[in-house]
Enzyme design. Structure first.
Site, PDB file in Angstrom:
ATOM      1  N   ARG A  20       0.829  -1.217   0.000  1.00  0.00           N
ATOM      2  CA  ARG A  20       0.000   0.000   0.000  1.00  0.00           C
ATOM      3  C   ARG A  20       0.857   1.258   0.000  1.00  0.00           C
ATOM      4  O   ARG A  20       0.580   2.203  -0.746  1.00  0.00           O
ATOM      5  CB  ARG A  20      -0.942   0.030   1.204  1.00  0.00           C
ATOM      6  CG  ARG A  20      -2.121  -0.897   1.069  1.00  0.00           C
ATOM      7  CD  ARG A  20      -2.994  -0.839   2.282  1.00  0.00           C
ATOM      8  NE  ARG A  20      -2.205  -1.151   3.477  1.00  0.00           N
ATOM      9  CZ  ARG A  20      -2.589  -0.935   4.717  1.00  0.00           C
ATOM     10  NH1 ARG A  20      -3.760  -0.403   4.971  1.00  0.00           N
ATOM     11  NH2 ARG A  20      -1.819  -1.265   5.732  1.00  0.00           N
ATOM     12  N   ASN A  38      -6.123  -2.541   1.790  1.00  0.00           N
ATOM     13  CA  ASN A  38      -6.087  -3.993   1.904  1.00  0.00           C
ATOM     14  C   ASN A  38      -7.514  -4.510   2.018  1.00  0.00           C
ATOM     15  O   ASN A  38      -8.395  -3.817   2.518  1.00  0.00           O
ATOM     16  CB  ASN A  38      -5.314  -4.426   3.150  1.00  0.00           C
ATOM     17  CG  ASN A  38      -3.825  -4.295   2.993  1.00  0.00           C
ATOM     18  OD1 ASN A  38      -3.300  -4.177   1.905  1.00  0.00           O
ATOM     19  ND2 ASN A  38      -3.118  -4.311   4.114  1.00  0.00           N
TER      20      ASN A  38
END
Length: 99
Positions: A20, A38
């Site tokens: 990320r 996520n």
């Protein structure tokens, strides 16, 4: 080129490896708008918006990911402007909580 918005889901070893943060950094470097998060199924989901060539470059980068990741599959599809509404207020690109 014209603006594009793409919704992307990345599968493989993509959680717990800085994916990320890597996406956020790369997207900001490409001056893209959007978000990344996520998912509880182990995938990473993102939306990228901006010039079509920059969005395509970002999706291509996601197929490789950071060096610690293993990308098995990338699914991409067109998205509309409503997909950007999940961003935090005032941010061009957001890292969202896991869903």
């Amino acid at each position: 080129m014209s603006d594009a918005i793409r919704h992307v889901t990345i599968r493989g070893r993509v959680q717990g490896v800085g994916y990320r943060a890597w996406v956020e950094h790369r997207a900001q470097a490409h001056l893209l708008e959007g978000w990344v998060r996520n998912r509880r199924d182990g995938s990473v989901e993102a939306v990228f918006a901006g010039p079509a060539d920059a969005v395509a470059d970002m999706v291509a980068l996601c197929r490789r990911g950071p060096s610690s990741a293993r990308v098995d599959a990338v699914q991409e599809e067109p998205a509309g402007p409503d997909a950007l509404k999940l961003r935090a207020a005032g941010e061009r690109f957001s890292v969202l909580p896991t869903i």
